[in-house]
Design a protein around this motif. Structure first.
Motif, PDB file in Angstrom:
ATOM      1  N   ASP A   1       9.153 108.973  33.174  1.00 18.97           N
ATOM      2  CA  ASP A   1      10.478 109.266  32.596  1.00 18.97           C
ATOM      3  C   ASP A   1      10.193 109.915  31.240  1.00 18.97           C
ATOM      4  O   ASP A   1      10.045 109.231  30.228  1.00 18.97           O
ATOM      5  CB  ASP A   1      11.237 107.934  32.464  1.00 18.97           C
ATOM      6  N   ILE A   2      10.034 111.248  31.260  1.00 21.36           N
ATOM      7  CA  ILE A   2       9.617 111.965  30.049  1.00 21.36           C
ATOM      8  C   ILE A   2      10.430 113.243  29.884  1.00 21.36           C
ATOM      9  O   ILE A   2      11.076 113.682  30.827  1.00 21.36           O
ATOM     10  CB  ILE A   2       8.101 112.302  30.058  1.00 21.36           C
ATOM     11  N   ASP A   3      10.361 113.843  28.707  1.00 20.64           N
ATOM     12  CA  ASP A   3      11.161 115.053  28.478  1.00 20.64           C
ATOM     13  C   ASP A   3      10.410 116.313  28.937  1.00 20.64           C
ATOM     14  O   ASP A   3       9.273 116.240  29.422  1.00 20.64           O
ATOM     15  CB  ASP A   3      11.601 115.136  27.008  1.00 20.64           C
TER      16      ASP A   3
ATOM     17  N   GLY B   1       6.824 116.995  27.630  1.00 18.89           N
ATOM     18  CA  GLY B   1       5.799 116.212  28.331  1.00 18.89           C
ATOM     19  C   GLY B   1       5.541 116.772  29.722  1.00 18.89           C
ATOM     20  O   GLY B   1       4.387 116.842  30.170  1.00 18.89           O
TER      21      GLY B   1
ATOM     22  N   ARG C   1      10.198 104.815  18.468  1.00 21.22           N
ATOM     23  CA  ARG C   1      11.619 104.429  18.410  1.00 21.22           C
ATOM     24  C   ARG C   1      11.746 102.912  18.382  1.00 21.22           C
ATOM     25  O   ARG C   1      10.938 102.209  18.982  1.00 21.22           O
ATOM     26  CB  ARG C   1      12.366 105.017  19.632  1.00 21.22           C
TER      27      ARG C   1
ATOM     28  N   ALA D   1       5.019 113.965  22.530  1.00 17.30           N
ATOM     29  CA  ALA D   1       6.017 114.881  21.972  1.00 17.30           C
ATOM     30  C   ALA D   1       6.881 114.140  20.969  1.00 17.30           C
ATOM     31  O   ALA D   1       6.990 112.903  21.009  1.00 17.30           O
ATOM     32  CB  ALA D   1       6.904 115.436  23.091  1.00 17.30           C
TER      33      ALA D   1
ATOM     34  N   GLU E   1      -0.092 113.113  27.343  1.00 19.27           N
ATOM     35  CA  GLU E   1       0.830 114.073  26.729  1.00 19.27           C
ATOM     36  C   GLU E   1       1.586 113.322  25.657  1.00 19.27           C
ATOM     37  O   GLU E   1       1.699 112.103  25.707  1.00 19.27           O
ATOM     38  CB  GLU E   1       1.785 114.688  27.765  1.00 19.27           C
TER      39      GLU E   1
ATOM     40  N   LYS F   1      18.538 109.229  34.006  1.00 18.29           N
ATOM     41  CA  LYS F   1      17.200 109.180  34.611  1.00 18.29           C
ATOM     42  C   LYS F   1      16.557 107.798  34.552  1.00 18.29           C
ATOM     43  O   LYS F   1      15.913 107.382  35.502  1.00 18.29           O
ATOM     44  CB  LYS F   1      16.275 110.253  34.041  1.00 18.29           C
TER      45      LYS F   1
ATOM     46  N   SER G   1       5.641 104.434  28.513  1.00 21.02           N
ATOM     47  CA  SER G   1       5.312 105.271  27.363  1.00 21.02           C
ATOM     48  C   SER G   1       5.169 104.439  26.096  1.00 21.02           C
ATOM     49  O   SER G   1       5.737 103.346  25.985  1.00 21.02           O
ATOM     50  CB  SER G   1       6.423 106.289  27.122  1.00 21.02           C
TER      51      SER G   1
ATOM     52  N   ARG H   1      15.939  99.115  21.886  1.00 19.55           N
ATOM     53  CA  ARG H   1      17.380  98.875  22.043  1.00 19.55           C
ATOM     54  C   ARG H   1      17.579  97.434  22.503  1.00 19.55           C
ATOM     55  O   ARG H   1      16.650  96.827  23.067  1.00 19.55           O
ATOM     56  CB  ARG H   1      17.953  99.795  23.130  1.00 19.55           C
TER      57      ARG H   1
ATOM     58  N   TYR I   1       6.875 110.054  21.167  1.00 21.11           N
ATOM     59  CA  TYR I   1       6.722 109.435  22.485  1.00 21.11           C
ATOM     60  C   TYR I   1       5.415 109.939  23.087  1.00 21.11           C
ATOM     61  O   TYR I   1       5.062 111.109  22.913  1.00 21.11           O
ATOM     62  CB  TYR I   1       7.861 109.857  23.420  1.00 21.11           C
ATOM     63  N   GLY I   2       4.713 109.081  23.813  1.00 23.63           N
ATOM     64  CA  GLY I   2       3.473 109.531  24.441  1.00 23.63           C
ATOM     65  C   GLY I   2       3.163 108.715  25.683  1.00 23.63           C
ATOM     66  O   GLY I   2       3.566 107.555  25.815  1.00 23.63           O
ATOM     67  N   THR I   3       2.409 109.354  26.594  1.00 24.36           N
ATOM     68  CA  THR I   3       2.013 108.706  27.854  1.00 24.36           C
ATOM     69  C   THR I   3       0.579 108.212  27.728  1.00 24.36           C
ATOM     70  O   THR I   3      -0.348 109.037  27.683  1.00 24.36           O
ATOM     71  CB  THR I   3       2.077 109.737  29.007  1.00 24.36           C
TER      72      THR I   3
ATOM     73  N   TYR J   1       8.920 100.163  27.067  1.00 30.06           N
ATOM     74  CA  TYR J   1       8.052 101.010  26.240  1.00 30.06           C
ATOM     75  C   TYR J   1       7.012 100.114  25.588  1.00 30.06           C
ATOM     76  O   TYR J   1       7.188  98.897  25.495  1.00 30.06           O
ATOM     77  CB  TYR J   1       8.853 101.653  25.089  1.00 30.06           C
TER      78      TYR J   1
ATOM     79  N   ARG K   1      22.148 113.375  20.071  1.00 31.28           N
ATOM     80  CA  ARG K   1      21.658 113.612  21.434  1.00 31.28           C
ATOM     81  C   ARG K   1      22.525 114.645  22.155  1.00 31.28           C
ATOM     82  O   ARG K   1      22.022 115.501  22.883  1.00 31.28           O
ATOM     83  CB  ARG K   1      21.558 112.291  22.195  1.00 31.28           C
TER      84      ARG K   1
HETATM   85  N1  LIG Z   1       7.285 113.725  26.271  1.00 34.02           N
HETATM   86  C1  LIG Z   1       7.655 112.447  26.422  1.00 34.02           C
HETATM   87  N2  LIG Z   1       8.960 112.130  26.458  1.00 34.02           N
HETATM   88  C2  LIG Z   1       9.283 110.837  26.640  1.00 34.02           C
HETATM   89  C3  LIG Z   1       8.323 109.842  26.816  1.00 34.02           C
HETATM   90  N3  LIG Z   1       8.949 108.651  26.982  1.00 34.02           N
HETATM   91  C4  LIG Z   1      10.250 108.911  26.945  1.00 34.02           C
HETATM   92  N4  LIG Z   1      10.474 110.225  26.735  1.00 34.02           N
HETATM   93  C5  LIG Z   1      11.755 110.933  26.630  1.00 34.02           C
HETATM   94  O1  LIG Z   1      12.318 110.735  25.352  1.00 34.02           O
HETATM   95  C6  LIG Z   1      13.729 110.894  25.455  1.00 34.02           C
HETATM   96  C7  LIG Z   1      14.438 109.778  24.731  1.00 34.02           C
HETATM   97  O2  LIG Z   1      14.174 108.555  25.369  1.00 34.02           O
HETATM   98  P1  LIG Z   1      14.952 107.207  24.887  1.00 34.02           P
HETATM   99  O3  LIG Z   1      14.352 106.097  25.680  1.00 34.02           O
HETATM  100  O4  LIG Z   1      14.740 107.099  23.419  1.00 34.02           O
HETATM  101  O5  LIG Z   1      16.402 107.429  25.224  1.00 34.02           O
HETATM  102  C8  LIG Z   1      14.056 110.924  26.942  1.00 34.02           C
HETATM  103  O6  LIG Z   1      14.236 112.290  27.317  1.00 34.02           O
HETATM  104  C9  LIG Z   1      12.807 110.388  27.579  1.00 34.02           C
HETATM  105  O7  LIG Z   1      12.603 110.888  28.888  1.00 34.02           O
HETATM  106  C10 LIG Z   1       6.946 110.222  26.784  1.00 34.02           C
HETATM  107  O8  LIG Z   1       6.015 109.412  26.929  1.00 34.02           O
HETATM  108  N5  LIG Z   1       6.676 111.521  26.585  1.00 34.02           N
END
Ligand SMILES: Nc1nc2c(ncn2[C@@H]2O[C@H](COP(=O)(O)O)[C@@H](O)[C@H]2O)c(=O)[nH]1
Ligand code: ATP
Length: 216
Positions: free
Chosen positions: A109-111, A114, A49, A82, A80, A26, A45, A52, A89-91, A61, A157
């Motif tokens: 790009d969030i999970d 979120g 973390r 989580a 949001e 993604k 976000s 990298r 992670y947060g927006t 980030y 993961r």
């Molecule tokens: N709920 C949220 N999820 C987020 C946010 N920013 C990223 N993510 C999600 O975390 C995982 C891991 O990301 P990585 O960069 O450490 O590989 C991935 O699913 C991202 O989409 C957020 O602000 N809120």
């Protein structure tokens, strides 16, 4: 919330959410969309973390420590937030509001956590896409190929992949990411179609009236 015209008519901005199990692609696809589309702006976000190799603070980030994250969350600074894979992670709210009011569509790009939270506050403006890998083996190959996480992180993961994939049916669209060019084109098609939705074309009533009255 006005965004650049599609159909040469003013329209509402949209919030385009892309989620996937870790490693499905993604972030790569989001970066391609951003490069190709000046009307799209990334929601950067905040995360606890560690960066990298190659990641830039403020671009990929906002890298912050846990104290700062928790105090921002307490102050209501996130739309949001989580915990994902042991990191927060947060927006950040302000940036999204600024982008939408300056006429951009915003890419997240969030999970799935979120995505669910955004659904509670902005359902009409939200478009949610879930990216699937072609197979479990390919997902693991991609996580290793990225070569930016330790073997333990990759294993953790992969262990979470099934539970993340289980949320696929909560999304409006699902794209199987075989080839990057193909997947990018599919995502662009979704964006174009969503921008053309009648309810988002807020200038349509005036345009129809002008056509009927022979003013255009
Ligand atoms: N709920 C949220 N999820 C987020 C946010 N920013 C990223 N993510 C999600 O975390 C995982 C891991 O990301 P990585 O960069 O450490 O590989 C991935 O699913 C991202 O989409 C957020 O602000 N809120
Ligand atoms: N269609 C594809 N074919 C081959 N490799 C791909 C494809 N899509 C992405 N990749 C590669 O897979 C790796 C993981 O991609 P990416 O970092 O975009 O995943 P992600 O879903 O954002 O993961 P995370 O949730 O951990 O941030 C990268 O090395 C990327 O170049």
């Amino acid at each position: 919330m006005k965004s650049p015209a599609v159909n040469r008519i003013p329209r509402r901005g949209l919030m385009f959410v892309v989620s996937s199990p870790s490693g499905a692609g993604k972030t790569t696809l989001c970066n391609r969309l951003l490069q190709a589309d000046p009307d799209l702006s990334l929601s950067v976000s905040a995360t606890t973390r560690k960066p990298r190799p190659g990641e830039t603070d403020g671009v990929d980030y906002h890298f912050i420590d846990e104290d700062k994250f928790l105090s921002m969350r307490k102050d209501g600074a996130f739309l949001e937030s989580a915990k994902v894979f042991d990191n927060y992670y947060g927006t950040p709210k302000a940036q999204v509001e600024e982008a939408l009011s300056s006429g951009k569509d915003v890419l997240f790009d969030i999970d799935w956590q979120g995505a669910q939270q955004l659904g509670e506050i902005a359902r009409d403006d939200l478009v949610k896409v879930f990216i699937l890998p072609p197979s479990r083996d390919e997902l693991e190959r991609r996580l290793h190929k990225r070569a930016q996480d330790s073997a333990e992180v990759v294993a953790a993961r992969m262990a979470k992949a099934d539970s993340e994939i289980s949320h696929w049916a909560e999304y409006d669209y699902v794209v199987l990411n075989y080839e990057l060019d193909e997947s990018e084109a599919l995502l662009q098609s979704i964006l174009v179609a969503e921008r053309l939705k009648r309810t988002r074309q807020i200038g349509l009533g005036a345009k129809v009236k002008a056509i009927i009255e022979g003013e255009d």
